[in-house]
Structures are given as structure tokens and as C-alpha cells.
Design a protein around this motif. Structure first.
Motif, PDB file in Angstrom:
ATOM      1  N   ASN A 125     136.719  12.163  74.647  1.00 24.70           N
ATOM      2  CA  ASN A 125     135.654  13.040  75.149  1.00 24.70           C
ATOM      3  C   ASN A 125     136.117  14.473  75.398  1.00 24.70           C
ATOM      4  OD1 ASN A 125     133.939  10.892  75.072  1.00 24.70           O
ATOM      5  ND2 ASN A 125     134.070  10.422  77.261  1.00 24.70           N
ATOM      6  N   HIS A 129     131.939  16.795  70.695  1.00 16.29           N
ATOM      7  CA  HIS A 129     131.462  15.680  69.875  1.00 16.29           C
ATOM      8  C   HIS A 129     129.991  15.405  70.165  1.00 16.29           C
ATOM      9  CE1 HIS A 129     132.229  13.805  73.768  1.00 16.29           C
ATOM     10  NE2 HIS A 129     131.356  12.864  73.422  1.00 16.29           N
ATOM     11  N   ASP A 131     127.471  11.798  70.580  1.00 13.53           N
ATOM     12  CA  ASP A 131     127.669  10.383  70.913  1.00 13.53           C
ATOM     13  C   ASP A 131     127.092   9.480  69.815  1.00 13.53           C
ATOM     14  OD1 ASP A 131     128.940  11.000  73.251  1.00 13.53           O
ATOM     15  OD2 ASP A 131     127.208  10.619  74.548  1.00 13.53           O
ATOM     16  N   HIS A 268     129.055  18.041  72.983  1.00 16.90           N
ATOM     17  CA  HIS A 268     129.527  18.123  74.365  1.00 16.90           C
ATOM     18  C   HIS A 268     130.962  17.631  74.468  1.00 16.90           C
ATOM     19  CE1 HIS A 268     128.020  13.955  74.042  1.00 16.90           C
ATOM     20  NE2 HIS A 268     128.902  13.643  74.987  1.00 16.90           N
TER      21      HIS A 268
HETATM   22 FE   LIG Z   1     130.072  11.918  74.791  1.00 19.35          FE
END
Ligand SMILES: [Fe+2]
Ligand SMILES: O=C(O)CCC(=O)C(=O)O
Length: 300
Positions: A125, A129, A131, A268
Motif C-alpha cells: 500500500n 495503486h 484496489d 491511493h
Molecule cells: Fe488500497
């Protein structure tokens, strides 16, 4: 790097936040009932019944504001009622999805540094990226509610909208972004969702949507998907240059913040945390598939 522009901030008035917090205990948010879309709908209806305009107006404003902004930070909600607020607000965007269906997987996930996934010494994270890159159909929204920030001010939130990325001034990142657009790439699908490889572009032709986590492509290549060395180099450069993009927004989530990310139009990340084991940072997360949008396992 930029501080949070006002177009991405919605400050919830204290009286509205109080009404929402007062209504929260009236909701059934047990994990066991949360997978049922009908229950999610009933939760939204119940919140609307209990909190009235405080909820309806906030939801209307949130939907209106996020339509073109890529992400929106709701500030001033009650940190003690994170679970109920996260569930009731994020369910207005569609179905809360949790396709892994494992004993450890939850519709509302606790995000804590000590359980963050580390690959090659880096928490995944920490890279900008989107999700659900290991799902056939990634989720439309990711919602992050901040219960507690890191005690040392680490784990800052980074956001980069697709629009800002495409508007990058001429230069290397602009060139890489243009090269990557429309290029079909292999994405390793999670074993829990059937495994294998799904081919799709990182940025769709015309710059409509983004899907990005280099790791999911690397995993597909490790699995045998063929990618020429020039494309692999392009992806490595794109990943590295993204982090340097001058349009990245940098902000720290406060207790009671709800960050709603349009997952197909915004990247994010969180910044590094030096001691994962002792960080106090805690977020609650939902992933949402808009009604009518491809489901996580569609097309497999
Ligand atoms: Fe994420
Ligand atoms: O910890 C964060 O701020 C981001 C978490 C994240 O990217 C995720 O859970 O998908």
C-alpha cells in the motif's frame, strides 16, 4: 506534492455529525449479516429514517461532489461510530463486496500497519495503486474511515486522480502514461477468486479508467504470462515516476475522517511507517461495487 485542495474536502457540520452518531446504535452492523445486499440497503434506509436530513443531505452532497473529483474526504464524523458510519455511507454507493470468503476476510476490514502486506521489504500500500487489481472486475469505490492516525505522524495519505495524471505536463511521466494507455497487461487473479491471469489495460483507451498495482502484473508474469522486456521496463519506470508526480495530494487522516476514493479514477497510497509493529494507526475499510458494475469474479 500538494496539500488537500478544498474541492476534495467536505467538512461535516458538528450538529449533523451529532445526529448521525446518535442514530448509529440503531443499526445492525454485525459482520454475519453484512454480506447480504438487502441488509445493506435496509441499513441505509434505517439510517435515513433515524437521522433524517442529517444523513440524506450528507449523502446527496457526497455523491454530487465525488462525481467529478476522484476522491472526497468527509471530515468531522464521530470516530467512536466509525463502523456504522462507514457501512451506512459506503452502502449508498453500491454493494459492499468481500469476494475472498475466507475465515480471515471481512466486509469491514481493519487496516493496521502490523498486518499490512509486505513484499520485498515494502508494504504494497506504500505504492500508488488502485484496489482489486487481483479481481477480474475491480471495485468501484474504496472507503477508508480513520479511527486513529499513527502516533508519529507517519502513514500519510497520498492521492493522485487519473485526470491529474493525464494532465501531467510534457515530460517523462507524460510519455510513459501515453505509452501505457490502451496496452493490454496480464493481472494475476487471487486464488480465492479462481486464480489465473486476466488481461486488461492499466489505463483504458481514451483515459476513461485506471487499474494499477505493478505487483499484480509481476505476479502474472511469475505465473507464466508473457510480457516483453521493454514493457516490463516501461511498467517499472511508470511505477517509480508516479510517486514523483507533482499532482500527488498529501494529507494526514484524522480520527473521524472518511476518505471515499473512486477506485477507477484515482490512485491511493500511504507513506511508509518506520515501525509497523508499534504504530497505533487504525483504519476501517470497505470496498464497493456499484450496482450494475462488473462483479469481482465476472468474466473469469
Ligand atoms: Fe488500497
Ligand atoms: O493505509 C492506507 O491508508 C491505505 C490502505 C489501502 O491502500 C488499502 O487498504 O487498500
Amino acid at each position: 506534492m500538494n496539500p488537500l485542495p478544498s474541492e476534495h474536502l467536505l467538512e461535516v457540520p458538528a450538529s449533523q455529525a451529532r445526529s448521525l452518531a446518535a442514530a448509529a446504535p440503531g443499526l445492525d452492523v454485525a459482520e454475519s449479516v453484512l454480506r447480504d445486499r438487502e441488509h445493506q440497503r435496509r441499513t441505509v434506509a434505517r439510517m435515513s429514517e433515524l437521522a433524517g436530513a442529517a444523513f440524506d443531505d450528507l449523502v446527496a452532497e457526497t455523491h454530487r461532489r465525488i462525481r467529478h473529483s476522484g476522491f472526497l474526504l468527509l471530515r468531522g464524523l464521530s470516530p467512536e461510530r466509525g463502523r456504522e458510519l462507514l457501512i451506512s455511507i459506503s452502502s449508498t454507493f453500491g454493494e459492499l463486496v468481500e469476494p475472498y470468503r475466507q475465515p480471515w476476510s471481512k466486509v469491514v476490514r481493519h487496516i493496521q500497519p502490523r498486518t499490512d502486506r509486505v513484499v520485498d521489504g515494502h508494504v504494497l500500500n506504500e505504492h500508488l495503486h488502485t484496489d482489486g487489481t487481483d479481481w477480474n472486475g475491480p471495485n468501484d469505490y474504496t472507503c477508508l474511515f480513520c479511527v486513529r492516525p499513527d502516533q508519529n505522524g507517519e502513514g500519510r495519505s497520498h492521492l493522485l486522480t487519473l485526470k491529474a495524471l493525464l494532465d501531467t505536463p510534457a515530460g517523462r511521466l507524460r510519455r510513459l502514461t501515453e505509452q501505457i494507455t490502451g496496452l493490454r497487461l496480464p493481472w494475476r487473479i487471487a486464488d480465492e477468486l479462481g486464480g489465473g491471469v486476466h488481461w486488461a489495460p492499466a489505463i483504458t483507451e481514451g483515459g476513461q479508467e485506471i487499474r494499477w498495482l505493478r505487483y499484480s502484473v509481476s505476479e502474472a508474469v511469475a505465473e507464466g504470462a508473457e510480457l516483453d522486456p521493454a514493457t516490463e521496463k516501461l511498467l517499472a519506470e511508470f511505477e517509480a515516476d508516479l510517486e514523483e508526480c507533482p499532482a500527488v495530494v498529501d494529507t494526514v487522516l484524522e480520527p473521524g475522517d472518511l476518505l471515499i476514493i473512486d477506485n477507477k479514477h484515482c490512485l491511493h497510497a500511504r507513506t511508509a511507517i518506520s515501525d509497523l509493529a508499534t504504530s497505533d494507526r487504525e483504519l476501517l475499510r470497505t470496498k464497493v461495487t456499484a450496482d450494475g458494475s462488473p462483479r469481482p469474479t465476472d468474466g473469469s
